[in-house]
Design an enzyme around this catalytic site. Sequence first.
Site, short mmCIF file in Angstrom:
data_model
loop_
_atom_site.label_atom_id
_atom_site.label_comp_id
_atom_site.label_asym_id
_atom_site.label_seq_id
_atom_site.Cartn_x
_atom_site.Cartn_y
_atom_site.Cartn_z
N VAL A 11 0.83 -1.20 0.00
CA VAL A 11 0.00 0.00 0.00
C VAL A 11 0.87 1.25 0.00
O VAL A 11 0.64 2.19 -0.78
CB VAL A 11 -0.95 -0.03 1.22
CG1 VAL A 11 -1.64 1.31 1.41
CG2 VAL A 11 -1.99 -1.12 1.05
N ARG A 154 -6.43 -3.34 -5.30
CA ARG A 154 -6.22 -4.79 -5.37
C ARG A 154 -4.81 -5.08 -5.86
O ARG A 154 -4.31 -4.40 -6.75
CB ARG A 154 -7.18 -5.44 -6.39
CG ARG A 154 -8.62 -5.46 -5.99
CD ARG A 154 -9.47 -5.73 -7.22
NE ARG A 154 -9.22 -4.71 -8.24
CZ ARG A 154 -9.58 -4.80 -9.51
NH1 ARG A 154 -10.17 -5.88 -9.96
NH2 ARG A 154 -9.34 -3.83 -10.36
N ALA A 255 -16.88 -18.10 -9.15
CA ALA A 255 -16.67 -19.22 -8.23
C ALA A 255 -15.25 -19.73 -8.39
O ALA A 255 -14.67 -19.67 -9.47
CB ALA A 255 -17.68 -20.31 -8.54
N CYS A 263 -5.55 -9.78 2.54
CA CYS A 263 -6.57 -8.86 3.07
C CYS A 263 -7.84 -9.55 3.55
O CYS A 263 -8.19 -9.45 4.73
CB CYS A 263 -6.92 -7.85 1.99
SG CYS A 263 -5.47 -6.96 1.42
#
Length: 437
Positions: A11, A154, A255, A263
Amino acid sequence: MKITMIGAGYVGLVSGTCFADFGHSVTCVDLDQRKIDALLSGIMPIYEPGLAELVASNVASGRLSFTTDLKAGVAGADAVFIAVGTPSRRGDGHADLTYVYQATRDIASAITGPLVVVTKSTVPVGTGDEVERILRDAAPDAEVAVVSNPEFLREGAAISDFKRPDRIVIGTTDARAKLVMQDIYRPLYLNQAPLLFTERRTAELIKYAANAFLATKITFINEMADLCEAVGADVQDVARGIGLDNRIGSKFLHAGPGYGGSCFPKDTLALLKTAEDHDVPSRIIEAVVQVNDSRKRAMGRKIIQAMGGEARGKTVGLLGVTFKPNTDDMRDAPSIAIAQALQDAGANVVAYDPEGMEAAKSVMPGVTFKSDPYAVAEGADALALVTEWDAFRALDLAKIAKTMNSPVLVDLRNVYKAEEARRHGLRYTSIGRPTAD
Ligand code: UGA
């Protein structure tokens, strides 16, 4: 604006680099001398598409620098972002805030003028209050405001997520801090990214609520996939059929073998702890955590079933081991539990991953790593596609079928079509879709 980023991890490094790219002057501070030395010579500590180039161009322009000297980094800054790790505390699942509070104490001893301290790390509700208390105790005369500004990027798509966010959440009621944060994000604001101002505790909770909701969405479609298999329905059509309803939305309805990464597993656990501490147990998230945990090992059993129910002495090849494509991150990757389940049943596991093999070696003991997907297939009794890297989307299935000992393909990401796999001589199983026999 002069910005200091404490922590050059995922981050911190991505946010700091993108802020520099907007034109701000950014110093990234990290205690890890080796990481800083590597960054200074252009070597990235993580694999993230486009990051190395963006770091290089911003270093060259003089807007981005790296140091281990926190005092010098903080001196004269308009805003200091705390972007250090908040791992799960061993034993109880609470977020471990040791690094956040240490960074806060370090900042307190380095303040030179009016400062906005921003928590970007994912921190439980109330952490901002504690950060503020530490700062006030250690530097009572300093003009500081503490803001929560959670990050929603992400891995693998971090730069585009940062530069084109769905929203920016800023938790503060301090008028000066609002202006500083507005200035920092002005380049994005001009691109119409909504800037949502909230109370600080609300901003902290938004981050956890977002991740828990997404984890719930994935777990819901994974359970639907199991039901599809039992009743002969197709989960991809179910996902499309419900996702076209705007109230549901089509994203995060793929799926698969269960969510992993740094995270969702950590944040769902931490949110559960916060809920428990406030006597508001969250049954939904409890169920999500349990269902997802047991699903990973269940995928190992699914592969064994595809081989006819017996794994002892057989060889299973895994295509992809990282928790998702375009990262080398192995944290909580489903592949770890899958390999373990297969090994427990007596199978020999081989694997290939475009970026994750170095990191995988220490967390997947006994697994043999190969140099490409075809080497993994050669002589195997089953091949499982675990991570949907682009490199696995157009494999020569006929070649794979020929070199396998037994041509069984278990597609845990629904990359291929059953009919296509069968045409090339493979016995094909996927997630929540009818098999081709
Ligand atoms: C996640 C969130 O998506 C980010 O918004 C957030 O900022 C980040 O956590 C964080 O808190 O730092 P990330 O963990 O990088 O990002 O990866 P995701 O793309 O969300 O995928 C997480 C897991 O869910 C992966 O294992 C992925 O394979 C799985 N997944 C995702 C599915 O199984 N199905 C889907 O439809 C989507």
